[in-house]
Design an enzyme around this catalytic site. Sequence first.
Site, PDB file in Angstrom:
ATOM      1  N   GLU A  90     -15.375  13.022 -20.722  1.00 48.28           N
ATOM      2  CA  GLU A  90     -16.887  13.418 -20.405  1.00 48.28           C
ATOM      3  C   GLU A  90     -17.841  14.760 -21.117  1.00 48.28           C
ATOM      4  O   GLU A  90     -16.667  15.877 -21.260  1.00 48.28           O
ATOM      5  CB  GLU A  90     -16.906  13.824 -18.977  1.00 48.28           C
ATOM      6  CG  GLU A  90     -16.598  13.377 -18.058  1.00 48.28           C
ATOM      7  CD  GLU A  90     -17.037  13.452 -16.308  1.00 48.28           C
ATOM      8  OE1 GLU A  90     -18.372  14.536 -15.804  1.00 48.28           O
ATOM      9  OE2 GLU A  90     -17.273  13.624 -15.821  1.00 48.28           O
ATOM     10  N   GLU A 137     -12.727  15.489 -11.650  1.00 46.11           N
ATOM     11  CA  GLU A 137     -12.177  17.315 -11.896  1.00 46.11           C
ATOM     12  C   GLU A 137     -11.446  17.713 -10.640  1.00 46.11           C
ATOM     13  O   GLU A 137     -12.573  18.583  -9.550  1.00 46.11           O
ATOM     14  CB  GLU A 137     -14.065  17.784 -11.774  1.00 46.11           C
ATOM     15  CG  GLU A 137     -13.731  17.257 -12.953  1.00 46.11           C
ATOM     16  CD  GLU A 137     -15.474  17.667 -13.711  1.00 46.11           C
ATOM     17  OE1 GLU A 137     -16.830  18.152 -12.548  1.00 46.11           O
ATOM     18  OE2 GLU A 137     -16.573  17.454 -14.245  1.00 46.11           O
TER      19      GLU A 137
HETATM   20  C1  BG6 Z   1     -18.888  16.026 -13.995  1.00 44.85           C
HETATM   21  C2  BG6 Z   1     -18.706  14.947 -13.440  1.00 44.85           C
HETATM   22  O1  BG6 Z   1     -19.183  17.538 -13.100  1.00 44.85           O
HETATM   23  O2  BG6 Z   1     -20.847  16.199 -14.762  1.00 44.85           O
HETATM   24  C3  BG6 Z   1     -19.943  13.928 -13.250  1.00 44.85           C
HETATM   25  O3  BG6 Z   1     -17.627  14.639 -13.408  1.00 44.85           O
HETATM   26  C4  BG6 Z   1     -21.109  14.495 -13.512  1.00 44.85           C
HETATM   27  O4  BG6 Z   1     -20.103  13.261 -11.963  1.00 44.85           O
HETATM   28  C5  BG6 Z   1     -21.493  15.182 -14.430  1.00 44.85           C
HETATM   29  O5  BG6 Z   1     -21.962  13.799 -13.258  1.00 44.85           O
HETATM   30  C6  BG6 Z   1     -22.684  15.907 -14.911  1.00 44.85           C
HETATM   31  O6  BG6 Z   1     -22.886  16.527 -14.452  1.00 44.85           O
HETATM   32  P1  BG6 Z   1     -24.778  16.258 -13.289  1.00 44.85           P
HETATM   33  O7  BG6 Z   1     -24.719  17.124 -12.444  1.00 44.85           O
HETATM   34  O8  BG6 Z   1     -25.847  16.778 -14.849  1.00 44.85           O
HETATM   35  O9  BG6 Z   1     -24.903  14.750 -13.094  1.00 44.85           O
END
Ligand code: BG6
Length: 467
Positions: A361, A172
């Site tokens: 993701e 990101e």
């Molecule tokens: C993304 C990141 O922004 O979102 C991850 O690359 C992160 O590292 C994921 O865990 C989800 O966000 P969160 O805050 O719910 O863990």
Amino acid sequence: MKEFPQSFLWGGATAANQIEGAWSTDGKGVTTADLQPHGVMGKMEARIPGKENIKDTAIDFYHRYPEDIALFAEMGFTCLRVSIAWARIFPLGDEREPNESGLAFYDRLFDELSTAGITPLVTLSHYEMPYGLVENYGGWANRSVIGYFEHYAKTVFTRYQHKVKLWLTFNEINMSLHAPFTGVGLSENSNKGEVYQAIHHQLVASARAVRACHHIVPDAKIGNMLLGGLVYPLSCHPQDMLQALQENRSWIFFGDVQARGAYPGYMQRFFREQAINIEITDHDKQDLQHTIDFISFSYYMTGCVSHDETINKNAQGNILNMIPNPNLKGSEWGWQIDPTGLRILMNQLWDRYQKPLFIVENGLGARDSIEPDGTIQDNYRIQYLNDHLVQVSEAIEDGVEVMGYTSWGPIDLVSASHSQMSKRYGFIYVDRDDNGLGTLSRIRKQSFYWYAEVIRSRGLSLKRNCE
Ligand code: BG6
């Protein structure tokens, strides 16, 4: 449903600092993540001797990876996204010689994946860097960090050239404007010019890593990694449309530089009008021409913007302040769920770059509870993932080239934004709470069996029941 392509990779995505634990084991140095006990949204805090932070142990993947990989294999994973903790390899960041124990850990991990038939997709830097580079050099604001990163990248490309053929540079990369300490090792009070200069150094470092990867592992592919931020205009007012265009460009310009090899004209105008003077050398311009092979991105939610500043100012978000879309529902953490937005974004990225996409993701952070019979019925997660995968299939039908899909956190892990365990994404439950209490034992959730069937049937078991 149509079958997903044979070559499509299925799996899950993780980050070293959110799963490994073992924060100071085998010579690992202190990272920026080790100094954010309350997560990306918290401030940097000095470590208190004797006080454990939740990520110090995380889910103890460092020691339990064989068991976890066996569970991923049981689901039929063909791909696992992991990151290398840079400070396991170069504890302070500026050493010439790597730390052999750190390198050996990832050798064991990649070997285990290979035995399980799972392809590793490896992020070079996922929301962390050796703290030594912040303390002694001022983070990415300092040009010399480019060279230290390049040396690290070359070291791991060389070491794992026969084991890893899919790489990502910075996780990101477009988040640094919103979380400068996490992204580029700068204080939250840094001014815009400093942050953009640091971002520029990171973009050059990313391009140099691409060049090194192509040189050292010619049969590998290397991608960038963007936060898939899709912003809608709150209304069809032309000024809202323009505002949305500009907001989306503030996210996507990173991709433009990484995929096209130069800053787009709209960013040059932005820098001019904001009186931001970045040092971009001729050498940098040449380096930037080493462009990525594919586009990878995360996708969780969408939001809206308005040209009306009073409406924009009242927007409340988590990491980002976007206006909630009145047509969408949010998760427990207020992230607005928008499967169709994923199809839109995929089409936009494909139309813009004509490079293969990899969704690295996507997922739903939710609280889970264990039923009296010991099961975990996470139908909400199944629904979320099903609806997003249906849209991936639609995008493929639209003609978008897609390499694969790795859902976020296939096993519960420490959340990035607030360092919570209770915000769970996994198909596999980990017995640990926000205070670090629990046995760390693993339990298969309902979604575990659901995802296994999706992978086995190559998507045929998905249901078009979403909107
Ligand atoms: C993304 C990141 O922004 O979102 C991850 O690359 C992160 O590292 C994921 O865990 C989800 O966000 P969160 O805050 O719910 O863990």
